[in-house]
Design an enzyme around this catalytic site. Structure first.
Site, mmCIF file in Angstrom:
data_model
loop_
_atom_site.group_PDB
_atom_site.id
_atom_site.type_symbol
_atom_site.label_atom_id
_atom_site.label_comp_id
_atom_site.label_asym_id
_atom_site.label_seq_id
_atom_site.Cartn_x
_atom_site.Cartn_y
_atom_site.Cartn_z
ATOM 1 N N ILE A 1 0.903 -1.190 0.006
ATOM 2 C CA ILE A 1 0.215 -0.147 -0.072
ATOM 3 C C ILE A 1 0.940 1.202 0.060
ATOM 4 C CG2 ILE A 1 -1.462 1.302 1.168
ATOM 5 C CD1 ILE A 1 -2.622 -1.218 0.474
ATOM 6 N N HIS A 2 0.801 2.212 -1.131
ATOM 7 C CA HIS A 2 1.615 3.401 -0.991
ATOM 8 C C HIS A 2 1.027 4.542 -1.391
ATOM 9 C CE1 HIS A 2 2.694 2.153 -5.235
ATOM 10 N NE2 HIS A 2 3.158 3.554 -5.098
#
Ligand code: UD1
Ligand code: UDP
Length: 377
Positions: free
Chosen positions: A212-213
């Site tokens: 997740i980014h």
């Protein structure tokens, strides 16, 4: 500028993790071509050793000729600082072409600096669209495409997108996806050198890989918390390993550090590309908001859930049944989709990402394109 039979000078601008991987594919070919001279520019957008240097070491990327050291800032300052610094070195080096990759702020700055100086711009991964301009990547890729002389497209859909926006066919060069070249080229080295599964004590297909980014998932700490809680719940059923992007880590540290320390998710530092290949290839399921990782899931035929509220720029992965877009705020939807995906397979007889020779096609075209551009003047 160098023309005729003289060596062609290319300035490649990179700055973020996925660009090091993409540039490694093309750089290797440029380095072996006596007619081409590549000057590598690292904007410094990514700078932690495991976000930058590890890729240069593992993928044999040459040490950048210029490291601009721009670092992390708001979009305007980051892109502006890059623009000014790239302009200085373009004026000094007078390249025949500037080569840019993908859709980051480094891409945008490279395109803008070159176009203002009337230097041809070649954009690798042109034509991708999510049609959501709230995504910083969408803004960057629309402008980068506009400013580019040559648009190297990875998929048929990218060509359709460009055609719909009125781009002339002469600017569009279908080459396939350089990330597929990278997947083919580095798999053997990954199998031979990576021990990540043993280090983490995972058996193949017995864990879920998550990353997740993206800004859309990290800017709102409450939404990020919900997503982490959902993945934590999922980890009760099947182990979840997450190489954590520093952006996400910083936001969690600032707002809810317990999500890092008290979670069942196995949170690890970002890994190099070779370890990532092994983690992807042997995962039972990949859950991500990354553009590149969705496709790598497809390459390794691992089911993927893309955690986004926006459509994906890689819609082929969805159409062929390997990828499902699920809203990260819909906890039940995410859990149900994960359970379904763990038992699913997509269609296996179509491959829309080229032949794994995108790098060669790009370099071949650049040589010819630069000669034609010269003749046109
Ligand atoms: C950028 C790209 C995104 C791409 C991603 C790949 C833009 C607008 N976004 O997002 O499209 O998917 O790279 O990973 O260009 N940080 C560190 N160390 C680093 C790098 C970043 O700590 O080496 C932290 C900083 O707190 C920084 C934050 O991560 O503020 C965000 O970094 P930035 O490069 O601005 O954007 P990414 O989220 O990495
Ligand atoms: N990647 C990696 N190590 C990690 C996470 C990602 O090598 O810890 C690789 C991944 O395999 C893919 C690329 O980085 O090739 C994707 O980068 P990222 O998800 O940061 O950006 P995006 O593709 O979304 O722009």
């Amino acid at each position: 500028m160098n023309y005729g039979n003289q060596m062609k000078k290319i300035i490649t601008v990179v700055g973020a993790r996925p660009q090091f991987i993409k540039a490694a594919v093309v750089s290797r070919i440029l380095q072996n071509d006596p007619d081409m001279h590549e000057i590598l520019v690292h904007t410094g957008q990514h700078y932690d050793a495991n976000m930058s240097q590890i890729f240069f070491n593992e993928l044999n990327l040459p040490t950048p000729h210029y490291h601009l050291g721009i670092g992390s800032h708001q979009h305007g300052k980051q892109t502006g600082d890059m623009l000014a610094a790239i302009e200085v070195l373009l004026l000094k080096e007078k390249p025949d072409c500037v080569l840019i990759y993908g859709d980051t702020n480094s891409t945008l700055a490279g395109a803008l600096a070159a176009a203002k100086l009337h230097i041809p711009v070649a954009h690798v991964e042109a034509g991708l669209r999510t049609f959501d301009r709230k995504m910083p990547e969408e803004v960057n890729r629309i402008i980068a495409d506009q400013l580019s002389t040559w648009l190297f497209t990875p998929t048929e859909q990218a060509i359709i997108n460009l055609n719909q926006e009125g781009y002339a066919d002469s600017r569009i060069i279908p080459v396939g996806d350089v990330m597929y070249d990278a997947a083919l080229f580095y798999i053997e080295k990954a199998v031979q050198t990576s021990h990540i599964l043993q280090q983490l004590n995972y058996q193949p297909k017995e864990y879920i890989l998550a990353t997740i980014h993206r800004a859309e998932n990290t800017n709102d700490p409450n939404a990020l918390k919900t997503l982490f809680q959902t993945l934590d719940q999922l980890a009760r059923t099947k182990p979840v390993v997450m190489p954590l992007h520093p952006r996400t880590k910083q936001i969690l540290n600032n707002h809810d550090p317990s999500l890092l320390t008290n979670s069942l998710i196995q949170i690890i530092e970002p890994v190099g590309f070779l370890d990532m290949i092994m983690l992807e290839k042997h995962a039972a399921l990949i859950m991500t908001d990354s553009g590149g990782i969705q496709k790598e899931a497809f390459f390794y035929q691992v089911p993927c859930i893309t955690l986004r509220n926006q459509p994906t720029e890689w819609i082929e992965t969805v159409a062929l049944g390997w990828n499902k877009i699920v809203s990260p705020s819909d906890a039940d939807g995410v859990l149900t989709a994960a359970m379904n995906a763990l038992n699913s397979r997509g269609i296996e007889n179509q491959f829309p990402f080229g032949r794994g020779n995108a790098g060669n096609l790009i370099v071949d075209f650049l040589k010819k394109g630069m000669i034609d551009a010269h003749l046109d003047h």
